[in-house]
Design an enzyme around this catalytic site. Structure first.
Site, PDB file in Angstrom:
ATOM      1  N   ARG A 200       0.897  -1.168   0.158  1.00  0.00           N
ATOM      2  CA  ARG A 200       0.133  -0.287   0.346  1.00  0.00           C
ATOM      3  C   ARG A 200       0.523   0.914  -0.304  1.00  0.00           C
ATOM      4  NH1 ARG A 200      -5.304  -2.193   3.955  1.00  0.00           N
ATOM      5  NH2 ARG A 200      -5.526  -3.306   2.507  1.00  0.00           N
TER       6      ARG A 200
ATOM      7  N   TYR B  89      -6.101  -1.449  -7.034  1.00  0.00           N
ATOM      8  CA  TYR B  89      -5.473  -2.309  -6.359  1.00  0.00           C
ATOM      9  C   TYR B  89      -5.182  -2.193  -4.575  1.00  0.00           C
ATOM     10  CZ  TYR B  89      -1.338  -1.116  -9.103  1.00  0.00           C
ATOM     11  OH  TYR B  89      -0.409  -0.396  -9.360  1.00  0.00           O
ATOM     12  N   GLU B  90      -5.006  -3.169  -4.538  1.00  0.00           N
ATOM     13  CA  GLU B  90      -4.078  -3.230  -3.167  1.00  0.00           C
ATOM     14  C   GLU B  90      -5.277  -3.080  -1.976  1.00  0.00           C
ATOM     15  OE1 GLU B  90      -1.876  -5.089  -2.742  1.00  0.00           O
ATOM     16  OE2 GLU B  90      -0.581  -4.947  -4.462  1.00  0.00           O
ATOM     17  N   GLY B  91      -6.423  -3.128  -2.458  1.00  0.00           N
ATOM     18  CA  GLY B  91      -7.503  -3.001  -1.517  1.00  0.00           C
ATOM     19  C   GLY B  91      -8.296  -1.132  -1.896  1.00  0.00           C
TER      20      GLY B  91
END
Lengths: 594, 594
Positions: B296, B440-442
């Site tokens: 993140r 992406y990545e949450g």
């Protein structure tokens, strides 16, 4: 992948319940006998055409793009055939003058048609869309002979049209343009130069392409006062009006773009192309502005179209995709997870699209009705009133609707999570297509300068006052209704703030023109919200009146109005502050120190 | 087209003048001897590599994309060779543990390296970038044997790594995942399932690819408490640690995406692939979160990188492109028009990018320094303090920086007008590449829920108070300085507002969890601005102190700070209102009535 269904129920709500179109058209002699049933039938038919014929070509158009080979452009699979059907069904003629073969229906209906076409396929729609601009320009400024020669073919859709303004070194600043027009013995002109970014400049869908070209006469004064307009057909019509000799206007290449791949964006080389003057010498920019204004409204409809289709598709996904449980406990207990529409932020993304689509529909259809009033009202003062409102709000339609559409297509894509980024799901195309609408036909900055500088400060706020009067009348009429307070109060408050903000900027701009330039973009967004708040309050009023009817449409409308006031209107707090912050922080840094 | 020059002067300003890195590192035994000269030399070298080797591959990577054929992926022209040079120069090892061949430099330096790599070429950078996540995961949770087998090769860059989380039916909701791991007699596992969206899942740049895969053991409880983590190499290392037998993990296809075309986004099919458990059974998600948090922050650096490169290129264009005259009269009187940088709104677009890039640099480098403190500080309470700040601010780095980057790349593109939409100019690629970082990545919604729900409300505001204390200390220290009022007052005001807003949402969320979900996205933007306002005020203080030095860098810094406070910070007025508007307008409409 994906789907599109014409939002007929909401279109009818706007036309008949909000705008009372049937009644309004009775005051326009040219359209006095257009009734609601006719309107509904035409739109239903158009909606079917858009869903069944045009929408299925949207993704293939994006994937294939246009192919350039040796001066010719091949449009994507199916584009040509869909256009043939479009012409056969008579759609190009819908709102054109019966004197040239048109059906003479209101612009309003053309606008609704274009909303749907743009939802279905913006790249395809630009081919007929640009023709309409050429039609309007020749209709207003062409000689009778030019009209006789070109208009029937453009009206029927057999031929298409373009606008050739931009050159490599000038887009916004047309005063710099270099294309030359030399007079020939027969009264026509020999035109040479290079035009870029010519949408639909070359293609295989029509038998002829009619270019409207800006160029300079030999003795022309420099700058914008020395620009003339010419009609330059790809094939010069012969004595029978059929495509004859090939003219010296050729497509040199097409651009590789972020989106609208299905539309050919052409470099057009004019090499002693034969052209004919349209309107007066050196007054070309005035003539072109008729086209530009129509085109700017058209770009607004591209914004609305994309907002609507992105909303429809993200809504389907939000109801189907199962992911996580609601924060307040499981809702779909028979399933491994809840549909994502239970999550507040997914709802925010959906409702933002819904509120901006429906608000844009109300606003833009109302504006189209004002255009019909401007063109056809029996009473001159009503025509003037409508013309002022259209002039004022055209840049707002163009910029506010396309900024919102970019936001909304991005939200639609975001609802899909990772899948939104993948081409096959179709959502990222909407974002790429929507992006151009903030740029062409005058960037959204240019729109904001047009609004604040020309339309508002240019007449000391007179036009703005006319719209303000509509707001004030509504506030006074509805202000006493208890259940309307939640809408009327913020609307009235914003109306006051816009008035104050306008005066404040006007005062500052008198001593420093950069103050207008610094505030314009923020100012346009504030005005856009004033317009939307006005239409959302009016729609809320209707929904309140009818919510007990049992038709859940009104519950949905009312909830969307409440969402708009609660979550979107507060953006004005930001832009009012930013507008008031003035020019200093923008201008103080020397260009070399950036 | 285009250019990229590492912003070394501003990086040095942040590192040495704002953060006093040399001094700070003295408190970290592992890095106590890293001096400013070393840092500057390494970054200068890295900047050269990025500009000369990685940046020239950015457009070709976008145009060619990756080619899939029969389970194998060919990366774009030049990618493999650039990676070879990257490995030879030792860059993968920069911040890795010397015990496994790393150079042991601070994370802070790795962060700065990644800013530059991402400016140069995000798609390329994701190949080494994802390796670093695999490194951190095995470093923290791998057995000594796993570490011995994999880490040296990952550290050297000979092998790369991936994270395999997502499946077709689950992204955000990993509790739904289905990939199965069956124990084998030798203690390893046989893993089967399908993973999607695996960045760098297959490629031709390294001799082996080490997948970290989430899967379920046969007896695993349902949901997120039954997920285990496995290391699954593409080639199983032989006794000498060289790539041996081909494992049953294969790329089934790659996605066609909006952007990052140069990075292979793979469907990975695991068909009885052999894997080894990493960490404890059913605790895979905890282990994976180490990777996720690093990732993140990495995504935040992608945002910063793209913001910087879009700014640099739009600045060049704004100084060169001649169009219209300044509203206050001609400036470049020797030219046919003024460079567009004279126009207030062009300056707004440039300064927005500049302020967000420099603010992000200050914030993210400071956070990276906190990570170094968390990992290496001699004092435990300092480690804990740093860890809390990193945990609090990781979702802000990810979401705020990537939302800003999407805004900024769009502004950079807008400065180019119509040319911005054309692929060859390179600006629209930045927009397309930047778009994935919000997903992406949450997704950024997930980040906002992490911030508000877990990091802030989850500990009754304790972590937030730690950051608030920094703000308050600064306000108290600087509040008496006359020339700091313009920065300190709005900072203090926003600090108070965040505190009140947090309490208000916290109270509401106690009775209705959806209140947190409804406010989270707006809340994160408000906190993001609090952080930026804090760093911009600190930078303004330094610039004020040094402006008389004659170095115009400080005039530029000060003007940018003023722009930030005047034009960007006011966005908080919108989001505070929207956050306070609550959940009702989002939740009241029945899903069927959308």
């Amino acid at each position: 992948m994906g789907k599109y269904t014409a939002p007929l129920r909401d279109m009818q709500f706007v036309l008949h319940e909000l705008l009372n179109v049937e009644q309004e058209l009775k005051a326009l002699p040219a359209h006095a006998d257009v009734d609601a049933d006719t309107i509904n039938q035409v739109l239903e038919e158009a909606g079917k055409f858009c869903s069944e014929v045009v929408f299925p070509l949207n993704q293939v158009g994006d994937r294939e793009g246009c192919q350039y080979h040796d001066g010719e452009v091949k449009t994507p699979t199916g584009f040509k055939e869909a256009y043939r059907q479009y012409v056969e069904a008579g759609w190009p003629a819908l709102a054109c003058d019966p004197a040239h073969g048109g059906q003479g229906l209101p612009m309003l209906m053309n606008n609704a048609l274009y909303e749907m076409l743009n939802s279905a396929n913006q790249a395809w729609t630009m081919y007929p869309g640009l023709s309409h601009g050429a039609y309007e320009c020749l209709h207003a400024h062409g000689t009778p002979e030019q009209q006789r020669l070109y208009l029937p073919k453009i009206v029927s859709g057999e031929w298409t049209g373009t606008m050739c303004l931009t050159e490599p070194h000038c887009g916004t600043d047309l005063g710099l343009l270099r294309t030359k027009a030399e007079p020939l013995a027969d009264g026509s002109y020999s035109i040479s130069g290079t035009k870029i970014f010519i949408s639909a400049g070359e293609h295989d869908m029509a038998a002829n392409i009619i270019h409207l070209v800006l160029a300079r006469l030999p003795d022309a004064p420099p700058g914008t006062k020395g620009i003339s307009l010419f009609v330059v057909p790809k094939f010069i019509p012969d004595a029978d009006g059929n495509p004859g000799a090939r003219n010296g206007v050729r497509c040199g290449s097409i651009e590789h773009k972020m989106g609208i791949h299905g539309n050919a964006t052409c470099v057009m080389n004019l090499d002693n192309a034969q052209g004919w003057l349209v309107g007066e010498p050196n007054k070309g920019l005035n003539a072109m502005f008729i086209m530009m204004n129509a085109a700017r409204l058209g770009v607004g409809m591209q914004g609305l179209g994309l907002t609507e289709v992105a909303y429809q598709n993200s809504l389907v996904y939000a109801k189907e995709r199962l992911q996580m449980r609601s924060l307040t406990g499981p809702k779909a207990t028979d399933k491994p997870a809840d549909p994502i529409i239970v999550h507040p932020d997914v709802r925010r993304m959906l409702l933002t699209q819904k509120a901006y689509a429906e608000g844009a529909r109300a606003f833009s259809y109302w504006t189209a009705l004002q255009i019909d009033r401007e063109l056809s009202h029996a009473d001159e003062s009503a025509r003037k009133e409508a013309a002022d409102l259209v002039a004022l709000l055209t840049p707002v339609i163009k910029a506010f609707l396309t900024d919102n559409a970019f936001l909304c297509t991005n939200l639609g894509m975001q609802v899909y999570g990772g899948h939104g980024y993948i081409a096959e799901w179709g959502m990222e195309q909407y974002v790429r297509d929507a992006r151009i609408n903030m740029i062409y036909e005058g960037t959204n900055t240019i729109q904001s300068l047009d609004l604040l500088g020309r339309k508002v400060l240019g007449d000391m706020g007179a036009k703005l006052k006319k719209f303000g009067q509509l707001v004030q009348d509504f506030v006074e009429r509805e202000g006493t209704r208890e259940e309307m307070q939640e809408f009327v109060n913020p609307l009235a408050d914003l109306g006051d703030k816009v008035q104050k903000l306008t005066m404040e900027i006007g005062m500052k701009a008198m001593s420093n023109q950069d103050e207008a330039g610094a505030a314009a973009v923020d100012y346009l967004r504030v005005v856009g919200h004033l317009v939307f708040a006005y239409f959302w309050a009016r729609m809320a009023r209707i929904a309140l009146d009818k919510q007990s009817s049992g038709d859940t449409f009104y519950a949905s409308k009312l909830a969307t109005a409440r969402f708009y006031f609660a979550k979107l209107l507060p953006e004005t707090a930001y832009h009012i502050r930013a507008a008031r912050a003035g020019a200093k922080s923008l201008m103080e840094l020397d260009a070399e120190l950036f």
